[in-house]
Design a protein around this motif. Structure first.
Motif, mmCIF file in Angstrom:
data_model
loop_
_atom_site.group_PDB
_atom_site.id
_atom_site.type_symbol
_atom_site.label_atom_id
_atom_site.label_comp_id
_atom_site.label_asym_id
_atom_site.label_seq_id
_atom_site.Cartn_x
_atom_site.Cartn_y
_atom_site.Cartn_z
ATOM 1 N N TYR B 47 0.944 -1.180 0.070
ATOM 2 C CA TYR B 47 -0.024 -0.054 0.168
ATOM 3 C C TYR B 47 0.934 1.402 0.001
ATOM 4 N N ALA B 50 2.173 2.108 -3.294
ATOM 5 C CA ALA B 50 1.118 2.653 -4.275
ATOM 6 C C ALA B 50 0.441 3.917 -3.830
ATOM 7 N N GLY B 51 0.716 4.268 -2.465
ATOM 8 C CA GLY B 51 0.562 5.607 -2.096
ATOM 9 C C GLY B 51 -1.038 5.721 -1.478
ATOM 10 N N ARG B 52 -1.234 4.752 -0.717
ATOM 11 C CA ARG B 52 -2.661 4.686 -0.180
ATOM 12 C C ARG B 52 -2.472 5.572 0.967
ATOM 13 N N PRO B 74 -1.592 8.548 -5.643
ATOM 14 C CA PRO B 74 -1.601 7.360 -6.243
ATOM 15 C C PRO B 74 -1.367 7.585 -7.801
ATOM 16 N N VAL B 82 3.661 2.161 -11.864
ATOM 17 C CA VAL B 82 3.489 1.590 -10.466
ATOM 18 C C VAL B 82 2.320 0.844 -10.532
ATOM 19 N N PHE B 83 2.087 -0.461 -10.387
ATOM 20 C CA PHE B 83 1.029 -1.127 -10.648
ATOM 21 C C PHE B 83 0.957 -2.120 -9.111
ATOM 22 N N LEU B 84 -0.322 -2.002 -8.650
ATOM 23 C CA LEU B 84 -0.578 -2.868 -7.466
ATOM 24 C C LEU B 84 -1.589 -3.701 -7.884
#
Lengths: 489, 251
Positions: B47, B50-52, B74, B82-84
């Motif tokens: 997280y 990804a910048g949550r 995000p 960037v992919f989560l």
């Protein structure tokens, strides 16, 4: 900061001042003196060159109105309106009876262009996928011009302003005007009956399928005027018509009053589809200004197997008080109500529908989607009733509310009355919030917060969007996006 | 190259530190796996990458391609590649998978300075990608993740990953809740995306996923820190011995 928290922050900063349609057109107008009296009613009727019976009808409405009081049951809160501090009639000077587009004030046409209304025929023809729309444009109080009239005439369809209908088709007006919403129906309907200045009239003869979408555009321009348009649509046996109205108003500090009446009549096997995209000025970020929208819309499924369908997208107005309803008089008649109500800033919406089942095996369907953001209050109020004789009546109701932020409110007030034991009513309701997790999921895929909210909201209202005429779907999606722009980053 | 430097992270509204000085480097072209027991901070790491919202980086840094991404939103990180792949993908009622993907692809393309794809071009593009992954595009006609089985959700995540063409892929417990067939489809997808241009981080609980996706490096994460790193054989070792020895060390 969690996304929802951030959204709330943004909502506090909401800038509805950037209302896209907030410009004023400078055109000379002819106004009636301020205030309301029998003399003003006479003034309006005379200005419009109406016959004596029409004046009598108005005066009767006025006499009822003076003895009525404003309804207070809706969940809306506003200072008392001084009905004597309003202008009840304002007509652009140069547009008394234009014969063609050339005679219309160019500035007026420019206004419509700014609004993006396809008023000019060639623009209409250039529209999406050859979609054809006939437009009756109501500017303040009088109908400016009606396009496509000739072509409609060929099909036998009458589409004109109310004033013209009173002059040209008195027998239809006498027969149907006030037959669905009587003069004394309610406070605002009575007011409208007394002072209505114009509006649209549609008559579709037996067995005719109206060859194009009919459309009316309303716009309130003059200061401190009320707009009281009155629309009457009659669909004879086996006919079909689809009608769309759009509404905007310029920005004003003071509140403006809009009290319209719409009456629909569908005879045996006829179908009327009535869609509204309402984007009146909602007021500024402090709740100053904005339209008070007190509207009575009612359809009468008078014939057997007739059908009336209301679709509304409500994004504007400071206050909305509006319950498009169906009287399901005919056996096996059908009523539908599809609604999207978006409120932001300090808007207050109290809207819904009434489905009055009188005919045997009549059916109705209600799909309502309310979206509340900012400090707004969004109420669904609906009545579904089945008369003793309405055996086999069926209704399905679904009311969903979506909240954005924690300063807004969503309310659902359903009234259900069944007076026979064969009626079958279903009611579903949900309230949800756009979750931080959903927004994060979308943003992780590259959408901005604003795009994410618009996507989620458009998904939420999808069932209703699909009911709109094709060419207005994309526009409406954009409008919903714009309306919620202040609610996020 | 992904460089995580002495990263300390706590919950934003609670005084609890989750990542306690995590350091990790993944060069492009490599697949790394992080294994660890529940509560070791694996998902937090995903997280934070990804910048949550909800986490606070108290010290340390995360560099992607030499640039710190800590201050980025995000969507900016997504645009940077960037992919989560989520452990629990969200449902979005009323929004068809195609619409969602097209909106996402065009948003990312715009941010990357590429022209938006028209609907027919987009359809072709997605269909080609889906075929490569052996995924039926029918599920994209349905609302995003609504009523999907666990396996369908994960396949949809892999398809999104393929379509968005990221350069840093983070897969958070992508194997949880998958049967053996779904596991194969997901692993094949990940393997087919291995490229010299791409760094991948696979977060998992179990060694079984690593039979299908053979990592270049394996890291053992316990209590917010990497405790041991090694090659793929470390995963097999863990399968036998468990995390007990690291846990006692951490305590």
């Amino acid at each position: 900061m969690p996304a929802v928290q951030e959204t709330i922050e943004q909502v506090r900063k909401i800038d509805v001042d950037q209302y896209k349609y907030g410009f004023e057109t400078k055109i000379d107008t002819v106004k009636a003196p301020k205030g309301l009296s029998e003399d003003i009613v006479r003034f309006i009727s005379e200005k419009k060159g109406e016959p004596a019976w029409m004046l009598e009808w108005r005066l009767e409405a006025y006499r009822r109105w003076v003895n009525m009081t404003e309804p207070t049951w809706a969940k809306v809160d506003y200072p008392k309106i001084d009905f004597n501090d309003l202008y009840y009639y304002a007509a652009p000077k140069s547009t008394e009876g234009p014969k063609s587009l050339d005679e219309v004030d160019p500035e007026l046409l420019a206004t419509y262009e700014k609004l993006g209304i396809p008023l000019r025929e060639r623009e209409v023809l250039a529209g999406v996928q050859g979609a054809r729309v006939a437009v009756d444009a109501v500017f303040d109080s009088v109908s400016v011009v009606t396009t496509f009239k000739d072509e409609l005439k060929k099909a036998g369809v009458i589409f004109c302003s109310m004033s013209e209908a009173v002059r040209e088709h008195p027998e239809l007006i006498k027969k149907y005007l006030g037959s669905v919403v009587p003069q004394g129906d309610n406070f605002y309907a009575a007011l409208n009956a007394a002072v209505f200045s114009d509006g649209s009239f549609v008559y579709v003869p037996e067995g005719v399928r109206c060859p194009m979408e009919l459309s009316t555009y309303f716009r309130i321009n003059e200061k401190q005027t009320g707009q009281f348009e009155r629309t009457l649509i009659i669909a004879e046996k086996g006919s079909y018509v689809s009608y769309l109205e759009g509404c905007t108003a310029p920005m004003r500090d003071e509140h403006q009053l809009h009290a319209a009446v719409v009456e629909l009549i569908a005879l045996d096997d006829a179908e009327i589809k009535y869609s509204t995209v309402q984007n009146w000025y909602p007021g500024d970020k402090n709740g100053k200004g904005g339209i008070y929208n007190f509207v009575t819309k009612r359809g009468d499924c008078r014939g057997d197997r007739s059908k009336i369908s209301w679709t509304q997208v409500e994004t504007g107005s400071a206050i909305t008080w509006k319950y498009p309803s169906c009287i399901l008089r005919g056996n096996e008649s059908r009523g539908e109500f599809y609604s999207i109500a978006v409120s932001n800033g300090w808007q207050q919406v109290d809207s819904g529908t009434k489905m009055i089942h009188l005919g045997k095996n009549s059916s109705s369907r209600i799909i309502s989607k309310g979206i509340a953001a900012g400090h707004s209050q969004n109420t669904y109020r609906g009545l579904v009733s089945a008369h003793r004789k309405a055996t086999g009546a069926r209704n399905f109701t679904n009311c969903d509310s979506l909240l954005i932020g924690d300063k807004c409110g969503a309310h659902t007030v359903p009234y259900i009355e069944a007076k026979n034991n064969t009626a079958h009513f279903e009611h579903e309701a949900t309230t949800s919030k756009i979750s931080d997790d959903t927004l994060f999921y979308c943003r992780q895929r590259g959408l901005s917060q604003e795009e994410a909210v618009a996507l989620v909201v458009n998904g939420f209202v999808r069932d209703v969007l699909q009911q709109l005429p094709m060419e207005f779907m994309a526009e409406t999606q954009k409008l919903i996006g714009i309306s919620l722009e202040g609610s996020v980053g | 190259m992904l460089e995580i430097k002495d990263l300390h992270v706590k919950l934003a509204d609670e005084d609890r530190e989750i990542l306690k000085g995590l350091t990790l480097t993944i060069p492009k072209g490599e697949v790394h796996a992080i294994m660890g027991p529940n509560g070791s901070g694996k998902s937090t790491l995903a997280y934070v990458l990804a910048g949550r919202d909800g986490y606070e980086v108290t010290s340390g840094d995360i560099l992607w391609d030499g640039e710190s991404i800590l201050e980025m939103e995000p969507e900016e990180r997504a645009a940077k590649g960037v992919f989560l792949a989520f452990q629990y993908p969200m449902e979005i009622p009323g929004v068809a998978g195609f619409t969602f993907l097209r909106t996402a692809v065009n948003a990312v393309r715009k941010a990357r300075g590429l022209p938006e794809l028209s609907t027919p071009d987009f359809m072709k593009f997605v269909k080609a990608k889906a075929e490569r992954l052996n995924i039926n595009t029918d599920m994209l006609k349905r609302p995003v993740n609504v009523g999907f089985s666990g396996g369908e959700k994960k396949r949809a995540e892999i398809l999104q990953m393929e379509v968005l063409e990221p350069t840093l892929c983070v897969l958070d417990e992508t194997d949880s809740g998958l049967d053996i067939d779904a596991l194969r489809i997901v692993s094949d997808g990940v393997n087919s995306m291995r490229s010299p241009e791409r760094a991948m981080l696979v977060i998992t609980h179990y060694q079984r996923l690593l039979n299908h996706i053979v990592p270049d490096r394996v890291h053992v994460m316990v209590d917010g820190k990497i405790r041991k790193s090694g090659d793929a054989s470390l995963a097999k070792e863990l399968e036998k011995s468990g995390y007990a020895e690291y846990q006692s060390k951490a305590a």
